[in-house]
Design a protein around this motif. Sequence first.
Motif, PDB file in Angstrom:
ATOM      1  N   PRO A 183       0.842  -1.191   0.000  1.00  0.00           N
ATOM      2  CA  PRO A 183       0.000   0.000   0.000  1.00  0.00           C
ATOM      3  C   PRO A 183       0.885   1.251   0.000  1.00  0.00           C
ATOM      4  CG  PRO A 183      -0.770  -1.574   1.629  1.00  0.00           C
ATOM      5  CD  PRO A 183       0.566  -2.065   1.148  1.00  0.00           C
ATOM      6  N   PRO A 184       0.477   2.309  -0.692  1.00  0.00           N
ATOM      7  CA  PRO A 184       1.317   3.515  -0.764  1.00  0.00           C
ATOM      8  C   PRO A 184       1.789   4.045   0.589  1.00  0.00           C
ATOM      9  CG  PRO A 184      -0.415   3.647  -2.376  1.00  0.00           C
ATOM     10  CD  PRO A 184      -0.695   2.421  -1.552  1.00  0.00           C
ATOM     11  N   LYS A 185       0.933   4.084   1.595  1.00  0.00           N
ATOM     12  CA  LYS A 185       1.358   4.590   2.913  1.00  0.00           C
ATOM     13  C   LYS A 185       2.480   3.737   3.498  1.00  0.00           C
ATOM     14  CE  LYS A 185      -2.698   7.066   4.559  1.00  0.00           C
ATOM     15  NZ  LYS A 185      -3.729   7.169   5.587  1.00  0.00           N
ATOM     16  N   VAL A 186       2.449   2.448   3.221  1.00  0.00           N
ATOM     17  CA  VAL A 186       3.509   1.545   3.684  1.00  0.00           C
ATOM     18  C   VAL A 186       4.790   1.825   2.894  1.00  0.00           C
ATOM     19  CG1 VAL A 186       4.207  -0.878   3.883  1.00  0.00           C
ATOM     20  CG2 VAL A 186       1.850  -0.200   4.453  1.00  0.00           C
ATOM     21  N   PHE A 187       4.673   1.975   1.581  1.00  0.00           N
ATOM     22  CA  PHE A 187       5.825   2.281   0.736  1.00  0.00           C
ATOM     23  C   PHE A 187       6.548   3.529   1.217  1.00  0.00           C
ATOM     24  CE2 PHE A 187       7.722   4.512  -2.865  1.00  0.00           C
ATOM     25  CZ  PHE A 187       8.482   3.525  -3.464  1.00  0.00           C
ATOM     26  N   PHE A 188       5.785   4.570   1.572  1.00  0.00           N
ATOM     27  CA  PHE A 188       6.373   5.829   2.000  1.00  0.00           C
ATOM     28  C   PHE A 188       6.759   5.840   3.483  1.00  0.00           C
ATOM     29  CE2 PHE A 188       3.972   7.321  -1.771  1.00  0.00           C
ATOM     30  CZ  PHE A 188       5.047   7.835  -2.485  1.00  0.00           C
ATOM     31  N   GLY A 189       6.523   4.727   4.196  1.00  0.00           N
ATOM     32  CA  GLY A 189       6.903   4.627   5.595  1.00  0.00           C
ATOM     33  C   GLY A 189       6.000   5.379   6.548  1.00  0.00           C
ATOM     34  N   ARG A 190       4.780   5.695   6.112  1.00  0.00           N
ATOM     35  CA  ARG A 190       3.846   6.454   6.956  1.00  0.00           C
ATOM     36  C   ARG A 190       2.924   5.558   7.778  1.00  0.00           C
ATOM     37  NH1 ARG A 190       2.809   9.728   1.983  1.00  0.00           N
ATOM     38  NH2 ARG A 190       0.738   8.822   2.071  1.00  0.00           N
ATOM     39  N   ALA A 191       2.957   4.250   7.521  1.00  0.00           N
ATOM     40  CA  ALA A 191       2.072   3.350   8.260  1.00  0.00           C
ATOM     41  C   ALA A 191       2.597   1.919   8.164  1.00  0.00           C
ATOM     42  CB  ALA A 191       0.653   3.417   7.694  1.00  0.00           C
ATOM     43  N   ALA A 192       2.201   1.113   9.137  1.00  0.00           N
ATOM     44  CA  ALA A 192       2.488  -0.323   9.100  1.00  0.00           C
ATOM     45  C   ALA A 192       1.382  -1.008   8.307  1.00  0.00           C
ATOM     46  CB  ALA A 192       2.538  -0.883  10.512  1.00  0.00           C
ATOM     47  N   GLN A 193       1.738  -2.060   7.601  1.00  0.00           N
ATOM     48  CA  GLN A 193       0.753  -2.806   6.821  1.00  0.00           C
ATOM     49  C   GLN A 193      -0.155  -3.582   7.763  1.00  0.00           C
ATOM     50  OE1 GLN A 193       2.561  -4.339   3.366  1.00  0.00           O
ATOM     51  NE2 GLN A 193       0.862  -5.699   2.842  1.00  0.00           N
ATOM     52  N   LEU A 194      -1.465  -3.584   7.477  1.00  0.00           N
ATOM     53  CA  LEU A 194      -2.432  -4.260   8.348  1.00  0.00           C
ATOM     54  C   LEU A 194      -2.454  -5.772   8.145  1.00  0.00           C
ATOM     55  CD1 LEU A 194      -5.495  -1.835   8.350  1.00  0.00           C
ATOM     56  CD2 LEU A 194      -3.899  -2.305  10.212  1.00  0.00           C
ATOM     57  N   CYS A 195      -2.230  -6.230   6.920  1.00  0.00           N
ATOM     58  CA  CYS A 195      -2.203  -7.687   6.703  1.00  0.00           C
ATOM     59  C   CYS A 195      -1.260  -8.001   5.549  1.00  0.00           C
ATOM     60  CB  CYS A 195      -3.604  -8.236   6.449  1.00  0.00           C
ATOM     61  SG  CYS A 195      -4.398  -7.743   4.917  1.00  0.00           S
ATOM     62  N   PRO A 196      -0.673  -9.183   5.574  1.00  0.00           N
ATOM     63  CA  PRO A 196       0.246  -9.566   4.496  1.00  0.00           C
ATOM     64  C   PRO A 196      -0.502  -9.745   3.175  1.00  0.00           C
ATOM     65  CG  PRO A 196      -0.085 -11.390   6.025  1.00  0.00           C
ATOM     66  CD  PRO A 196      -0.808 -10.206   6.593  1.00  0.00           C
ATOM     67  N   LEU A 197       0.240  -9.699   2.080  1.00  0.00           N
ATOM     68  CA  LEU A 197      -0.361  -9.760   0.752  1.00  0.00           C
ATOM     69  C   LEU A 197      -1.224 -10.998   0.550  1.00  0.00           C
ATOM     70  CD1 LEU A 197      -0.743  -8.563  -2.050  1.00  0.00           C
ATOM     71  CD2 LEU A 197       1.361  -9.750  -2.748  1.00  0.00           C
ATOM     72  N   ASP A 198      -0.778 -12.178   0.982  1.00  0.00           N
ATOM     73  CA  ASP A 198      -1.580 -13.382   0.752  1.00  0.00           C
ATOM     74  C   ASP A 198      -2.940 -13.293   1.441  1.00  0.00           C
ATOM     75  OD1 ASP A 198      -0.341 -13.656   3.271  1.00  0.00           O
ATOM     76  OD2 ASP A 198      -0.173 -15.840   3.098  1.00  0.00           O
ATOM     77  N   GLU A 199      -2.983 -12.717   2.634  1.00  0.00           N
ATOM     78  CA  GLU A 199      -4.263 -12.539   3.330  1.00  0.00           C
ATOM     79  C   GLU A 199      -5.118 -11.496   2.611  1.00  0.00           C
ATOM     80  OE1 GLU A 199      -6.037 -10.952   7.582  1.00  0.00           O
ATOM     81  OE2 GLU A 199      -3.979 -11.689   7.537  1.00  0.00           O
TER      82      GLU A 199
END
Length: 189
Positions: free
Chosen positions: A60-76
């Motif tokens: 997710p863009p916010k994760v890419f830019f380091g503004r947030a932690a990802q809520l779930c892994p891609l497979d989920e």
Amino acid sequence: MFDLNPTTRCHAAMPRLGASVVTIGAFDGVHAGHQQLIAGTVRRAQELGVASVVCTFDPPPKVFFGRAAQLCPLDEKLARLTALGPDHLVVLPFDEALRELSPAAFMDRLAWLRPLEIRVGGDFRFGRKQAGDVTLLAQRFNVHLQSPVRCAAGEVVSSTRIRGLRAAGDLAAAETLLRPMTVPREVRV
């Protein structure tokens, strides 16, 4: 909870379609608001007799830019998205090339889907430096804005809110907002 739907075709780039109804977003966590948006997209595509398309990004863009932690892994995330029954799932790699794509170039790629309607949230942004918004998108496509989904307390269901609930230790409330919805409804927290 969520099972991969074997009939959903997954793509790493925009496919060329004859006609479609499309929804686009980060869909981090695929929370209740995302589920309602995607379910509406699938329903509308069925009404029109065209393909339904969910277009998302990894990371997710916010994760890419380091503004947030990802809520779930891609497979989920993929399991959650395909369980909602879209015909196509496009997972665009969010990298430097996509980050630098102009809003016009991004809309050119969307045009490959030949969308009869694009369904997004009112805060949807796209293109280099998030220069594109729903107003720009609506200049080229028929855009349907999804109203925010609210919990019983009236707060908007969002990935940011879920992260906040987790950070505050209220895991039960966060998981309630992430639980699969059988039909669009008000979310109770």
